[in-house]
Design an enzyme around this catalytic site. Sequence first.
Site, PDB file in Angstrom:
ATOM      1  N   HIS A   1      39.169  92.286  35.284  1.00  0.00           N
ATOM      2  CA  HIS A   1      39.572  91.015  36.261  1.00  0.00           C
ATOM      3  C   HIS A   1      41.050  91.005  36.476  1.00  0.00           C
ATOM      4  O   HIS A   1      41.898  90.634  35.692  1.00  0.00           O
ATOM      5  CB  HIS A   1      39.267  89.720  35.491  1.00  0.00           C
TER       6      HIS A   1
ATOM      7  N   HIS B   1      47.540  91.883  33.090  1.00  0.00           N
ATOM      8  CA  HIS B   1      46.671  92.549  32.032  1.00  0.00           C
ATOM      9  C   HIS B   1      46.208  93.660  32.691  1.00  0.00           C
ATOM     10  O   HIS B   1      46.654  94.758  32.732  1.00  0.00           O
ATOM     11  CB  HIS B   1      45.588  91.693  31.238  1.00  0.00           C
TER      12      HIS B   1
ATOM     13  N   GLU C   1      35.798  91.932  38.665  1.00  0.00           N
ATOM     14  CA  GLU C   1      35.692  90.205  39.125  1.00  0.00           C
ATOM     15  C   GLU C   1      37.190  89.656  39.453  1.00  0.00           C
ATOM     16  O   GLU C   1      38.393  90.308  39.145  1.00  0.00           O
ATOM     17  CB  GLU C   1      35.372  89.371  37.862  1.00  0.00           C
TER      18      GLU C   1
ATOM     19  N   HIS D   1      31.999  83.568  29.733  1.00  0.00           N
ATOM     20  CA  HIS D   1      33.040  82.691  29.522  1.00  0.00           C
ATOM     21  C   HIS D   1      32.850  81.973  28.032  1.00  0.00           C
ATOM     22  O   HIS D   1      31.956  81.225  28.015  1.00  0.00           O
ATOM     23  CB  HIS D   1      33.346  81.719  30.443  1.00  0.00           C
ATOM     24  N   ASP D   2      33.463  82.401  27.023  1.00  0.00           N
ATOM     25  CA  ASP D   2      33.559  81.802  25.883  1.00  0.00           C
ATOM     26  C   ASP D   2      32.099  82.292  25.297  1.00  0.00           C
ATOM     27  O   ASP D   2      31.821  81.521  24.027  1.00  0.00           O
ATOM     28  CB  ASP D   2      33.652  80.382  25.778  1.00  0.00           C
TER      29      ASP D   2
END
Length: 238
Positions: free
Chosen positions: A43, A50, A70, A191-192
């Site tokens: 991403h 990053h 993404e 996500h998580d």
Amino acid sequence: MTKLSVNINKIATLRNSRGGNVPDVLKTAADIEEFGAQGITVHPRPDERHIRYEDARQLKGIVTTEFNIEGNPISKFIDLVLEVKPDQVTLVPDSVDAITSNAGWDTIEYKQFLKDVIGTFKENGIRTSIFTDPVPKMIEGAVETGTDRIELYTESYAVQYAEGKHELAVEPYVEAAKLAYRLGLGLNAGHDLSLDNVNYFKEKVPHLLEVSIGHALICESLYLGLENVVNMYLHRLK
């Protein structure tokens, strides 16, 4: 089996914190595939804090499973995706300064925008997915954009699961999955999700093709080792 795509952003974060090329993002991606993961996700964000755009370009020649890029489809991101031509592009409505993704698309308000972007990607043979909340009208709106898949945003599930509200946590996702299937949409999630909650999610949510997991997986690997953790996820996703 639900496929595991490993998001390697945190590997790049660690590399960037010291400069140089340790850890090596490209080698880590190849190792993760060798350990059994069925995909690699990145991403890149506009500030490249990053994953860098050049990482995505170089990963195209390294990833042998499924490569998923993404991000928010700003012009720079669109150009990158069209250049790299990953197997899948996942569109996420995160702001430029977002620490992490925190909401799905309003597929009604942004219908025409998404339709135009998705059309461009599909003309170039790239499978498309869009980040959505488990809200029926947003999933119905996703169909109108022409997307191939949706990726359910699972933060609320993870929070409620941690509070012990397992059935309450997963219920909207079960209904969302059933609706997406009826409407002909492929289903991803992310996500998580973690070793603690991914098996319950996979067992309860039907038609789940793929999960994208990064932060939790890398954190768990600090204690348990990357190869071991990848295989623990694969076991839970069978």
